[in-house]
Enzyme design. Structure first.
Site, PDB file in Angstrom:
ATOM      1  NE  ARG A 157      -4.197  -1.594   0.316  1.00 43.45           N
ATOM      2  CZ  ARG A 157      -5.245  -1.461   1.114  1.00 43.45           C
ATOM      3  NH1 ARG A 157      -5.320  -0.440   1.938  1.00 43.45           N
ATOM      4  NH2 ARG A 157      -6.213  -2.345   1.095  1.00 43.45           N
ATOM      5  CG  ASP A 185     -13.503   9.969   7.981  1.00 47.72           C
ATOM      6  OD1 ASP A 185     -14.255   8.989   7.844  1.00 47.72           O
ATOM      7  OD2 ASP A 185     -12.260   9.892   7.846  1.00 47.72           O
TER       8      ASP A 185
HETATM    9  C1  LIG Z   1     -14.779   1.742   6.188  1.00 47.52           C
HETATM   10  S1  LIG Z   1     -15.102   3.455   6.445  1.00 47.52           S
HETATM   11  C2  LIG Z   1     -16.687   3.369   7.291  1.00 47.52           C
HETATM   12  C3  LIG Z   1     -17.688   4.365   6.769  1.00 47.52           C
HETATM   13  C4  LIG Z   1     -19.090   4.258   7.356  1.00 47.52           C
HETATM   14  N1  LIG Z   1     -19.061   4.474   8.786  1.00 47.52           N
HETATM   15  C5  LIG Z   1     -19.725   2.936   7.020  1.00 47.52           C
HETATM   16  O1  LIG Z   1     -19.791   2.054   7.873  1.00 47.52           O
HETATM   17  O2  LIG Z   1     -20.138   2.747   5.883  1.00 47.52           O
HETATM   18  C6  LIG Z   1     -13.970   3.820   7.789  1.00 47.52           C
HETATM   19  C7  LIG Z   1     -13.736   5.296   7.990  1.00 47.52           C
HETATM   20  O3  LIG Z   1     -13.124   5.470   9.265  1.00 47.52           O
HETATM   21  C8  LIG Z   1     -12.220   6.552   9.176  1.00 47.52           C
HETATM   22  N2  LIG Z   1     -11.251   6.452  10.281  1.00 47.52           N
HETATM   23  C9  LIG Z   1     -10.228   5.584  10.423  1.00 47.52           C
HETATM   24  N3  LIG Z   1      -9.542   5.851  11.555  1.00 47.52           N
HETATM   25  C10 LIG Z   1     -10.151   6.907  12.135  1.00 47.52           C
HETATM   26  C11 LIG Z   1      -9.909   7.665  13.322  1.00 47.52           C
HETATM   27  N4  LIG Z   1      -8.864   7.393  14.135  1.00 47.52           N
HETATM   28  N5  LIG Z   1     -10.744   8.683  13.611  1.00 47.52           N
HETATM   29  C12 LIG Z   1     -11.781   8.982  12.801  1.00 47.52           C
HETATM   30  N6  LIG Z   1     -12.067   8.315  11.656  1.00 47.52           N
HETATM   31  C13 LIG Z   1     -11.256   7.292  11.328  1.00 47.52           C
HETATM   32  C14 LIG Z   1     -11.600   6.395   7.787  1.00 47.52           C
HETATM   33  O4  LIG Z   1     -11.044   7.623   7.336  1.00 47.52           O
HETATM   34  C15 LIG Z   1     -12.803   5.914   6.962  1.00 47.52           C
HETATM   35  O5  LIG Z   1     -13.436   6.983   6.305  1.00 47.52           O
END
Ligand SMILES: C[S@@+](CC[C@H](N)C(=O)[O-])C[C@H]1O[C@@H](n2cnc3c(N)ncnc32)[C@H](O)[C@@H]1O
Length: 317
Positions: free
Chosen positions: A55, A164
């Site tokens: 990645r 986010d």
């Molecule tokens: C797989 S997506 C989930 C989106 C939505 N909640 C759903 O379930 O469809 C995960 C998201 O978590 C965010 N994320 C990861 N680590 C994070 C953190 N420490 N604080 C806030 N957001 C975070 C990522 O940027 C990403 O947009």
């Protein structure tokens, strides 16, 4: 660790060839794993080493860097903050869609929202939060569900906060433009809340007006005024190790109003001390017990969330 991280296949042929050319030492991996944990709670075990390599190789290429040592120097240097977020983006997935895990929206429609809307119509303050909102489909699905039950929601004291850690994905969420193929995930009755746009559709004003977007790292301090009646944090905690997850559930419990609802991702479970604060009310859906004790923990060391206070004013309007 994470379903999302492990869903990626083996490195492609080009990556394998590149591996011979670009060394990735134990020290490089450890630097990256330590930063990912420190800044984002992202738990990278050595089993993820190949994935991290493949990645981040793309990041090296984009940045014109020739070694992982240089990349680590960038990450740890004075300009490292933006790249650390880009690194998180490269290592995690933003996968999401409208009305994902629809059972949560059914719970909202049939159980959680009706009394909240009644309260809002009587002048009450209602707050919901989509934490880790990715490209916005989750908070917009929340907004459509609210508007389906309460078309005048915009005139009430009812707001949705959408946060986010990734500013790029947050900008997409705020833009609210989606390709045509995403339309089918939106129930027909809700399509009145979207409008045609070039190559797809855009979110209509009624839904947009309910939402405030803001950048927030869930493992840092939360400059947020609760209580919330509904929190969605789905498919985010999978990236965290168990102690970080436990702390997160407890912090949500503390910010939720008594009997407020918490919905989490399909492969996540509330565990640790927070279990005593909740009862299960559906698949990966929890309700905060009215008399639950909170163990008010001091906020974790906060780094600057530069644009968030202004956003919060919006959230409170
Ligand atoms: C797989 S997506 C989930 C989106 C939505 N909640 C759903 O379930 O469809 C995960 C998201 O978590 C965010 N994320 C990861 N680590 C994070 C953190 N420490 N604080 C806030 N957001 C975070 C990522 O940027 C990403 O947009």
């Amino acid at each position: 660790m994470t379903a999302a991280l492990s869903s990626v296949g083996p490195p492609d042929r080009e990556t394998s060839a590149a591996r011979d050319r670009i060394p990735f030492s134990d020290a490089d991996f450890q630097t990256i794993a330590d930063l990912a944990m420190r800044d984002f709670g992202l738990h990278l075990t050595t089993a993820k080493r190949d994935l991290v390599y493949s990645r981040l190789l793309k990041r090296l290429r984009n940045l014109g860097l020739e070694t992982f040592r240089d990349y680590c120097a960038l990450l740890t240097g004075p300009q490292g903050e933006a790249e650390r977020t880009a690194m998180l983006s490269a290592l995690t997935t933003n996968v999401t869609h409208f009305f994902r895990e629809d059972h949560h929206f059914k719970l909202l429609r049939e159980v959680a929202l009706p009394p909240l809307i009644k309260s809002a119509r009587e002048g009450g303050r209602i707050r919901t939060w989509s934490a880790g909102c990715s490209a916005g489909q989750e908070p917009y699905s929340l907004a459509f569900t609210v508007l389906g039950l309460c078309p005048e929601a915009g005139k009430l004291n009812l707001r949705i906060l959408a946060t986010d850690v990734d500013s790029e994905i947050l900008a997409k969420a705020e833009a609210g433009n989606y390709p045509e193929e995403e339309r089918k995930a939106i129930p027909e009755a809700m399509r009145r809340f979207i409008e045609p746009a070039q190559n797809g559709f855009t979110i209509g004003g009624a839904a947009r007006d309910l939402i405030t977007f803001g950048k927030l790292n869930l493992i840092e301090n939360w400059p947020i005024a609760g209580p919330f009646q509904v929190i969605f944090c789905r498919n985010v905690a999978i990236y965290f190790d168990k102690p970080t997850q436990s702390r997160l559930w407890a912090r949500f419990g503390e910010l939720l109003a008594p009997e407020g609802h918490l919905c989490i991702g399909h492969s996540e479970r509330v565990a640790g001390p927070a279990e005593l604060m909740f009862r299960t009310v559906g698949v990966t859906a929890y309700q905060r017990l009215a008399g639950a004790k909170t163990a008010s923990s001091p906020p974790s060391a906060a780094t600057a969330l530069s644009n968030f206070p202004n956003r919060l004013e919006g959230h409170e309007k």
